[in-house]
Design an enzyme around this catalytic site. Structure first.
Site, mmCIF file in Angstrom:
data_model
loop_
_atom_site.group_PDB
_atom_site.id
_atom_site.type_symbol
_atom_site.label_atom_id
_atom_site.label_comp_id
_atom_site.label_asym_id
_atom_site.label_seq_id
_atom_site.Cartn_x
_atom_site.Cartn_y
_atom_site.Cartn_z
ATOM 1 N N ASP A 150 -14.073 -31.193 -113.387
ATOM 2 C CA ASP A 150 -12.593 -30.673 -113.954
ATOM 3 C C ASP A 150 -13.647 -30.158 -115.648
ATOM 4 O OD1 ASP A 150 -10.892 -32.010 -115.418
ATOM 5 O OD2 ASP A 150 -11.371 -34.187 -115.440
ATOM 6 N N GLU A 198 -5.095 -26.655 -115.052
ATOM 7 C CA GLU A 198 -4.272 -27.770 -116.209
ATOM 8 C C GLU A 198 -3.435 -27.009 -117.410
ATOM 9 O OE1 GLU A 198 -7.040 -31.173 -116.392
ATOM 10 O OE2 GLU A 198 -7.798 -30.553 -117.656
HETATM 11 P P1 C2E Z 1 -8.132 -35.165 -118.257
HETATM 12 O O1 C2E Z 1 -8.712 -36.490 -117.248
HETATM 13 O O2 C2E Z 1 -8.707 -33.697 -118.494
HETATM 14 O O3 C2E Z 1 -6.199 -35.505 -118.117
HETATM 15 C C1 C2E Z 1 -5.833 -34.667 -118.197
HETATM 16 C C2 C2E Z 1 -4.800 -34.797 -119.762
HETATM 17 O O4 C2E Z 1 -4.225 -33.442 -120.279
HETATM 18 C C3 C2E Z 1 -4.235 -36.126 -119.639
HETATM 19 O O5 C2E Z 1 -4.431 -36.590 -120.843
HETATM 20 C C4 C2E Z 1 -3.218 -35.366 -119.608
HETATM 21 O O6 C2E Z 1 -2.393 -36.345 -120.055
HETATM 22 C C5 C2E Z 1 -3.007 -34.340 -120.045
HETATM 23 N N1 C2E Z 1 -1.895 -33.452 -119.984
HETATM 24 C C6 C2E Z 1 -1.805 -33.585 -119.056
HETATM 25 N N2 C2E Z 1 -0.012 -31.784 -118.774
HETATM 26 C C7 C2E Z 1 -0.622 -31.613 -119.894
HETATM 27 C C8 C2E Z 1 0.292 -30.201 -120.929
HETATM 28 O O7 C2E Z 1 0.996 -30.367 -120.057
HETATM 29 N N3 C2E Z 1 -0.437 -29.977 -121.664
HETATM 30 C C9 C2E Z 1 -0.725 -30.990 -122.446
HETATM 31 N N4 C2E Z 1 -0.891 -31.558 -123.908
HETATM 32 N N5 C2E Z 1 -1.783 -31.808 -121.963
HETATM 33 C C10 C2E Z 1 -1.711 -32.401 -120.671
HETATM 34 P P2 C2E Z 1 -4.488 -38.300 -121.134
HETATM 35 O O8 C2E Z 1 -4.557 -39.144 -120.185
HETATM 36 O O9 C2E Z 1 -4.442 -38.622 -122.367
HETATM 37 O O10 C2E Z 1 -6.513 -38.405 -120.662
HETATM 38 C C11 C2E Z 1 -7.124 -37.849 -122.419
HETATM 39 C C12 C2E Z 1 -9.005 -37.761 -120.991
HETATM 40 O O11 C2E Z 1 -9.154 -39.100 -120.940
HETATM 41 C C13 C2E Z 1 -8.918 -37.414 -119.568
HETATM 42 O O12 C2E Z 1 -8.925 -36.110 -119.969
HETATM 43 C C14 C2E Z 1 -9.936 -37.891 -119.071
HETATM 44 O O13 C2E Z 1 -11.316 -37.360 -119.568
HETATM 45 C C15 C2E Z 1 -9.851 -39.553 -119.801
HETATM 46 N N6 C2E Z 1 -9.043 -40.769 -118.604
HETATM 47 C C16 C2E Z 1 -8.083 -40.676 -118.815
HETATM 48 N N7 C2E Z 1 -7.731 -41.833 -117.757
HETATM 49 C C17 C2E Z 1 -9.440 -42.351 -117.290
HETATM 50 C C18 C2E Z 1 -9.807 -42.724 -116.518
HETATM 51 O O14 C2E Z 1 -9.121 -44.366 -116.110
HETATM 52 N N8 C2E Z 1 -11.237 -42.958 -116.538
HETATM 53 C C19 C2E Z 1 -11.745 -42.465 -116.901
HETATM 54 N N9 C2E Z 1 -13.219 -42.298 -116.800
HETATM 55 N N10 C2E Z 1 -11.460 -40.889 -118.060
HETATM 56 C C20 C2E Z 1 -9.937 -41.112 -118.113
HETATM 57 CA CA CA Z 2 -8.896 -35.296 -114.734
HETATM 58 CA CA CA Z 3 -9.297 -31.478 -117.674
HETATM 59 CA CA CA Z 4 -9.670 -33.008 -121.016
#
Ligand code: C2E
Ligand code: CA
Ligand code: CA
Ligand code: CA
Length: 273
Positions: free
Chosen positions: A178, A235
């Site tokens: 990722d 992504e």
């Molecule tokens: P990630 O794994 O890189 O997840 C992608 C993030 O980008 C997600 O933010 C998603 O909502 C957001 N995203 C998706 N499409 C777009 C888009 O078109 N534009 C923009 N600007 N953003 C988009 P989210 O949900 O806030 O999660 C942030 C990070 O938190 C994730 O990055 C991941 O690293 C972590 N995370 C989320 N859930 C979990 C979990 O259950 N466990 C762990 N360890 N980490 C988590």
């Molecule tokens: Ca991810």
């Molecule tokens: Ca990612």
């Molecule tokens: Ca990320």
């Protein structure tokens, strides 16, 4: 009103996606939220670039706070990691997500999911078998699960990580790198790790159409991924122009607000539903 019911129901995400406030959660608050089931999985669809068909979903943790509305993972994952609560949080989110998948499968759907693991979990030799046990608890075949590991996670001791990655792969989980391009993995690690997928980080996608450097990184990441036999996912796709770019570069899958935002399980529609 019952904010958790709202968060789980098939509603527009905006209902709970309140404007972010200044709330800074502490350990105690996160602990009670986990006890009370306020930290839940949301799902964001991953699409085939060519057909725009849904191929799977990434599980993203959401804390639905009774007073502060939705608290994003950027405000509690680090806290959980720092305070030794990340194993419990991960276990809870994964179990809820797989319970949901079991319901979907009972309804005749075939949900494939991607789970995010914290970097330090790659140091736990028991992880592969623990994940097999959890998957079995919910009748979910490991081949329907992809484990997403941020590239930064590969900064530590690669020999023991390689052992864990190999065990995961032997147990048939998919393995995704990722946020590719933001960490410091070596070509050797990429080549030796039994990965199945590479996710180009959204920061490069965001700039690919305006900055030559970002575009070059996207292009060479896709090429590298393909040369190593990996499926490549882009992504953060927010516009048709970005979609066209990554399609022309040969990315197999896309994820982003253009096609679908993360949403509650009840709002997620699988093909065939
Ligand atoms: P990630 O794994 O890189 O997840 C992608 C993030 O980008 C997600 O933010 C998603 O909502 C957001 N995203 C998706 N499409 C777009 C888009 O078109 N534009 C923009 N600007 N953003 C988009 P989210 O949900 O806030 O999660 C942030 C990070 O938190 C994730 O990055 C991941 O690293 C972590 N995370 C989320 N859930 C979990 C979990 O259950 N466990 C762990 N360890 N980490 C988590
Ligand atoms: Ca991810
Ligand atoms: Ca990612
Ligand atoms: Ca990320």
């Amino acid at each position: 009103y019952d904010i958790l019911a709202v968060a789980r129901a098939p509603v527009r995400p905006s209902v709970v996606e309140k404007a972010p406030d200044r709330y800074r959660p502490d350990t105690e608050a996160l602990g009670s939220a986990l006890d009370d089931g306020h930290v839940i999985p949301w799902f964001q669809a991953k699409f085939c670039t060519q057909t725009r068909r849904i191929l799977g979903a990434e599980v993203l943790a959401r804390w639905i706070h009774p007073e502060h509305g939705m608290v994003g993972p950027d405000r509690f994952i680090h806290l959980a990691e720092r305070e030794g609560m990340i194993d419990r949080l991960t276990d809870s989110v994964i179990r809820q997500a797989l319970a949901q998948c079991r319901d979907w499968r009972k309804a005749g759907l075939s949900p494939k999911v991607a789970l995010n693991l914290s970097p330090h979990m790659l140091h736990n030799l028991d992880l592969p078998d623990a994940l097999v046990d959890i998957a079995r608890d919910y009748d979910m075949p490991p081949e329907m699960i992809t484990i997403e590991i941020t590239e930064t996670a590969l900064a530590g001791d690669f020999t023991s990580q390689l052992d864990i990655l190999t065990r995961l792969r032997m147990r048939r989980f998919g393995l995704s790198i990722d946020d590719f391009g933001t960490g410091y993995s070596s070509l050797k690690q990429l080549q030796q790790g039994p990965f199945t997928e590479l996710k180009v980080d959204q920061s490069f996608i965001a700039k690919a159409l305006t900055e030559e450097g970002a575009r070059a990184i996207v292009e060479s990441s896709v090429q590298l991924g393909h040369r190593l036999g990996l499926k490549v996912v882009a992504e953060g796709i927010e516009t048709e122009e970005q979609m066209n770019l990554v399609r022309d570069l040969g990315c197999e899958e896309v994820q982003g607000y253009l096609l679908a935002r993360p949403c509650a399980a009840g709002a997620f529609v699988w093909p065939g539903a």
